[in-house]
Design a protein around this motif. Structure first.
Motif, PDB file in Angstrom:
ATOM      1  N   GLN A 360      -6.491  16.058   2.161  1.00 18.87           N
ATOM      2  CA  GLN A 360      -5.329  15.750   3.004  1.00 18.87           C
ATOM      3  C   GLN A 360      -5.652  14.637   3.975  1.00 18.87           C
ATOM      4  O   GLN A 360      -4.778  13.848   4.354  1.00 18.87           O
ATOM      5  N   ALA A 361      -6.912  14.588   4.394  1.00 19.80           N
ATOM      6  CA  ALA A 361      -7.316  13.495   5.286  1.00 19.80           C
ATOM      7  C   ALA A 361      -7.140  12.165   4.573  1.00 19.80           C
ATOM      8  O   ALA A 361      -6.675  11.182   5.148  1.00 19.80           O
ATOM      9  N   GLY A 363      -4.985  11.555   2.285  1.00 19.05           N
ATOM     10  CA  GLY A 363      -3.546  11.303   2.244  1.00 19.05           C
ATOM     11  C   GLY A 363      -3.054  10.718   3.555  1.00 19.05           C
ATOM     12  O   GLY A 363      -2.236   9.790   3.576  1.00 19.05           O
ATOM     13  N   LEU A 364      -3.573  11.251   4.648  1.00 19.04           N
ATOM     14  CA  LEU A 364      -3.180  10.755   5.965  1.00 19.04           C
ATOM     15  C   LEU A 364      -3.590   9.298   6.136  1.00 19.04           C
ATOM     16  O   LEU A 364      -2.824   8.466   6.625  1.00 19.04           O
ATOM     17  N   ALA A 367      -1.292   7.063   4.244  1.00 22.07           N
ATOM     18  CA  ALA A 367       0.021   6.925   4.874  1.00 22.07           C
ATOM     19  C   ALA A 367      -0.050   5.983   6.067  1.00 22.07           C
ATOM     20  O   ALA A 367       0.859   5.171   6.289  1.00 22.07           O
TER      21      ALA A 367
END
Lengths: 572, 400
Positions: A360-361, A363-364, A367
């Motif tokens: 998820q990091a 993904g962040l 983004a």
């Protein structure tokens, strides 16, 4: 690897040039900063940091990194650097609100040995002065990998015409007395690194040994040579630095020899698979037919059964493990440490969560990257519009609009830059998650060291009991014959000899098992402590970073809002 | 979204000279009607006015998108030279046709559309607008389904002549295919400006739309990251675990904030840019009309000259067709003068309109930029505040 990294240092440079960005002249290509050059050592670092996402900021005072400058970890700069420029730029750095956030360096630092790392966990306030915790001036090892060179393999070549390989220059700077010298270098090839890794695995069972870089056979064929070599260079440097951070391994002979002794890395008795297989094949018939040394030599017990050499031992231990799993009876010695079992389960859970968080990091980060890019593109589109309206203006209203557009465009471009910088920092902070995820491999290795040592003990114990019962039977049978049975008596003596040897082996195995258990325990404690410190560091760094850049971005837009506030919907 | 605009110099009511004439419209209350493929959205259109021909002070009617289209088309035909306010796009991807966001965007755009007409000095006087705002739903439906163009009840003679001329002249007189164009350098400049402007604006709008998407994506990633941090926190436990959990919670909060801002960005920045693009496209249509009017003027002038020559010829030969020819000539002369008048009206109107357009757009864009900047600043502040609130706790952790 379990050391933390200094992000404050990095941030210092990036905050330094706010004035500079505000003086951006839009007609020039956007990456052109030269007009606004400030005589500031950190300036070059700032530029390179802003130019791409993961960048090297090679500090001018650090030892010259030969050849490829690319991705040596920018945070591992030499400890004594003070940023003189930063004090000049004091007024340009964070707005006052930031000052509320000053905090002192971590106390945990004094507990850890620093290996050429700057005092970690600085708040960004340390942008003004890199105060380092006192202990950081003690023991350090700083390793750099550089200067890849192509070489010819002149010996042992199965392929006619020789084959080529790359060597890397490994430079070490240290003040640890055991090394005997404060600066030295060797040339090593990847194969040597594999050897080092194998040797360490043998010698330091139970320890969380950082995993070595992959061989990447496929990649080495598919990638461009230059790219692959560079990728490998970076990986090697990371690996060696992690080894140097480990409090026990950094002092190991294996590492010392690797870093200091020139020439081919000394090989143990039989590293190559071929001779290992031969060894094993020679021993096997004897073992199977019960002759000669059917017993595992005590010194061999301290190593897990390896394919090839210890085929018999492997068979026995396999049989034992099957008996453990499916047999009705419990093995004589069992992993009884409940605490350890819980810990093991917890480690698995931790690994899963780390993997998830790490993903998820990523993904962040993506983004944030995209946001910055699109913002920049929007800005450019408006710059074009501005030029267009100005060129074609027939009315004053157009000129006014052009001015407004330019204001917006400038802000968008600035914001875009901030997003990119923010992201570069975010990557470095959240990388800690990736690092610890990688370490899980080492933890599993250490746990499996323990399991296989336990299995060895169990195998030996059950062998002993088999031997004992055989001896009993023989004695019982022999005692029935008056005067004794010469052949049986001989057999009993041999058996007793075997039992003694097996007893010795068993004791060694138990000692080894206990030793590994102790290593596990120490390492787990170390992992807990360092992980806690590193993660807190990471969280702080991440948060401070987000706050800082959000404030900057807010200021940029607040100005635009002010300049266009005349258009606001008032009750007209 | 009501806009009270006091309109000067228009529709003076003899009955109440003291009260300022006003006309204010709002488009509200979108409601989905019908089923399946035939489903559509209807809007309430509320008119508040003291205009003499209107049923004041307030009248409410129900209108649908195609009614707005009717209004736009009628005005476009009648008021050549005026930049008719643009409508939001007709078709949308089927999936989103009834999404709340799309409906709201469309409602807002329709509201702006009607209000622009209502505040335009010429357009607000039109019968078409009055019909649109006042007629009952059945009448509206009838008007909407009527054929347009050639079967209009307008004096057909001039229109007929125009049509005839077009076919005859292009065959006989002109011969060449190249259409006749004005040779007005300033006008050329304007045309070039308009066409270029559309390209630049379209690009800006594209990036604005992407920016909206990026906000949404960042929001999503913060939400995912927050969840993962919370899980990691649960695993870690103790104060470190709490720190992760709180980080996760903040992350999720910010995710919501970002989604909100994305919506604001869409309504207050991207939509105005799209509206700007549509307006430019509407101007292009007017440019087309002007070209048509110019062509007609030229062609009729040519035809008239030919007719004059022919008439002279006939008079010389004392033909008995002189009377007829004279009559035809008079008609053509009238038509030609009418065409010239029309063309000149368009030119005059366009000149006025372009000034008004530029000023209006500076206002519109200025406001859009203001909202955009305000939104971004507010967002960044929220982000800073949220993360900053974590710092004392993190401090406490590390001090422990």
């Amino acid at each position: 690897m379990m050391g933390s990294e200094n992000q404050g240092f990095e941030e210092a440079h990036l905050f330094a040039s706010r004035e500079e960005m505000e003086n951006l002249v839009l007609d020039e290509p956007l990456s052109n900063h030269t007009n606004n050059h400030q005589n500031n050592n950190s300036y070059s670092n700032y530029r390179s940091a802003t130019s791409s996402l993961s960048d090297t900021t090679h500090h001018p005072l650090s030892p010259p990194i030969l050849a490829t400058p690319a991705e040596s970890d920018p945070l591992l700069s030499p400890p004594l650097y003070r940023n003189p420029g930063a004090s000049d730029n004091h007024s340009y750095i964070e707005p006052p609100s930031y000052a509320d956030v000053i905090f002192s360096p971590f106390d945990e630092n004094s507990v850890k040995e620093i290996n050429g790392l700057d005092s970690p966990s600085q708040s960004s306030e340390s942008s003004l002065s890199l105060s380092r915790s006192p202990s950081s001036s003690s023991d350090y090892i700083k390793i750099t990998v550089s200067n890849p060179k192509k070489e010819q393999d002149t010996t042992n070549s199965l392929v006619p015409g020789g084959n080529t390989y790359y060597t890397y220059l490994i430079t070490t700077r240290t003040n640890i007395p055991e090394f005997g010298s404060s600066e030295f270098s060797v040339r090593r090839r990847f194969r040597d690194v594999v050897t080092l890794s194998d040797r360490l695995a043998e010698a330091y069972r139970g320890f969380f040994i950082p995993p070595r870089p992959d061989k990447n056979v496929v990649e080495s064929q598919v990638m461009q040579k230059q790219e692959f070599v560079e990728q490998r260079r970076v990986a090697l440097e990371k690996y060696l630095r992690r080894l140097a951070e480990h409090p026990v391994i950094r002092l190991s002979d294996e590492l010392k020899v690797f870093l200091q002794v020139d020439g081919r890395l000394p090989l143990p008795t039989s590293t190559d698979v071929a001779s290992r297989m031969l060894d094993g094949a020679v021993k096997l018939p004897k073992q199977l037919f019960g002759e000669g040394n059917a017993v595992v030599a005590p010194q061999e017990v301290v190593q897990p059964a390896k394919g090839g050499r210890d085929l018999l031992r492997l068979f026995k231990e396999l049989r034992q493990s099957v008996a453990n799993d499916w047999g009705g009876t419990k093995p004589p010695v069992v992993e009884e440490d409940k605490l350890f079992m819980e810990k093991k389960e917890w480690i698995n859970d931790l690994e899963q969560q780390l993997s998830n968080a790490s993903q998820q990091a990523e993904g962040l980060v993506k983004a944030q990257q995209d946001m910055g890019e699109t913002m920049g593109e929007l800005g450019l589109a408006f710059i074009k519009l501005t030029k267009f309206e100005n060129e074609e203006a027939m009315f004053n209203s157009q000129r006014a609009r052009a001015t407004d557009m330019k204001c917006l465009a400038t802000a968008a471009v600035k914001a875009s830059r901030f997003y990119r910088e923010l992201n570069a920092q975010t990557v470095k902070h959240l990388d800690t998650l990736h690092e610890y995820l990688g370490l899980m491999l080492a933890v599993h290795g250490a746990f499996s060291d323990r399991s296989s040592a336990l299995l060895t003990v169990q195998t030996l114990l059950s062998e002993l009991s088999t031997l004992h019962s055989r001896a009993e039977k023989l004695e019982a049978a022999s005692s029935k014959i008056f005067g004794g049975d010469k052949s049986r008596i001989r057999k009993i003596d041999e058996l007793k000899e075997t039992i003694r040897a097996t007893e010795d082996a068993k004791n060694v195995a138990i000692r080894e098992y206990e030793r590994i258990k102790e290593n596990n325990k120490c390492e787990l404690e170390r992992l807990d402590k360092e992980r806690r410190a590193d993660f807190l560091n990471m969280l702080k760094g991440f948060v401070v970073n987000q706050v800082g850049y959000a404030e900057k971005i807010s200021n940029v837009w607040a100005k635009v809002a002010e300049e266009t506030s005349g258009y606001a919907k008032d009750s007209s | 979204m009501e806009q009270q605009r006091s309109l000067s110099g228009s529709g003076q009511s003899p009955r109440s000279p003291s009260s300022q004439p006003y006309l204010s419209v709002s488009v509200t209350d979108p409601v989905k009607l019908g089923n399946g493929v035939q489903a559509y959205i209807s809007y309430r259109v509320i008119t508040k006015t003291n205009f003499p021909d209107y049923q004041g002070p307030e009248k409410i009617v129900i209108r649908r998108y195609s009614d707005f289209v009717w209004l736009r088309d009628r005005l476009f035909e009648k008021y050549k030279g005026v930049f008719i306010p643009p409508l939001p796009e007709k078709s949308a991807v089927e999936k989103f046709r009834f999404s709340a966001e799309f409906i709201e965007m469309r409602r807002q755009a329709l509201d702006v559309f009607v209000n622009r007409i209502a505040s335009h000095s010429e357009l607000q006087q039109s019968d078409e607008l009055r019909t649109f705002l006042q007629a009952d739903e059945d009448t509206m439906e009838r008007m909407r389904s009527q054929e347009t163009g050639i079967f209009k009840k307008k004096p057909a003679d001039l229109m007929q002549i125009f049509k005839d001329v077009q076919s005859r002249v292009s065959d006989v007189v002109l011969g060449k295919e190249k259409p006749v164009e004005e040779s007005n350098p300033e006008y050329e400049k304007l045309k070039h400006y308009i066409f270029e402007l559309e390209n630049h604006l379209a690009e800006a709008q594209k990036h604005a739309y992407r920016l909206v998407k990026r906000h949404r994506e960042l929001g999503q990633s913060l939400s995912d990251f927050g969840k993962a941090a919370k899980l990691l926190g649960a695993c870690e436990g103790q104060d470190l675990g709490k720190a992760f959990s709180e980080l996760g919670a903040k992350s999720e909060t910010l995710s919501i904030r970002l989604q909100k801002e994305a919506h604001q960005l869409l309504m207050n920045f991207e939509e105005p840019l799209k509206d700007y693009v549509r307006a430019v496209q509407s101007i292009k249509a007017t440019i087309g009309e002007r070209a048509n009017a110019f062509r007609q003027q030229c062609e009729l002038a040519e035809t008239m000259k030919l007719k004059e020559i022919n008439l002279d010829k006939l008079m010389l030969t004392r033909s008995d067709r002189v009377g007829e020819a004279e009559h035809e000539y008079k008609e053509l002369k009238a038509a030609s003068e009418e065409a010239t008048r029309r063309f000149e009206t368009i030119v005059r109107l366009m000149n006025e309109e372009i000034v008004r357009f530029q000023e209006q757009k500076t206002q519109d864009m200025g406001l859009a930029f203001y909202e955009f900047a305000k939104g971004q600043a507010r967002l960044a502040n929220s982000i800073a505040d949220a993360w900053r609130s974590l710092l004392p706790k993190l401090e406490a952790c590390s001090a422990a």
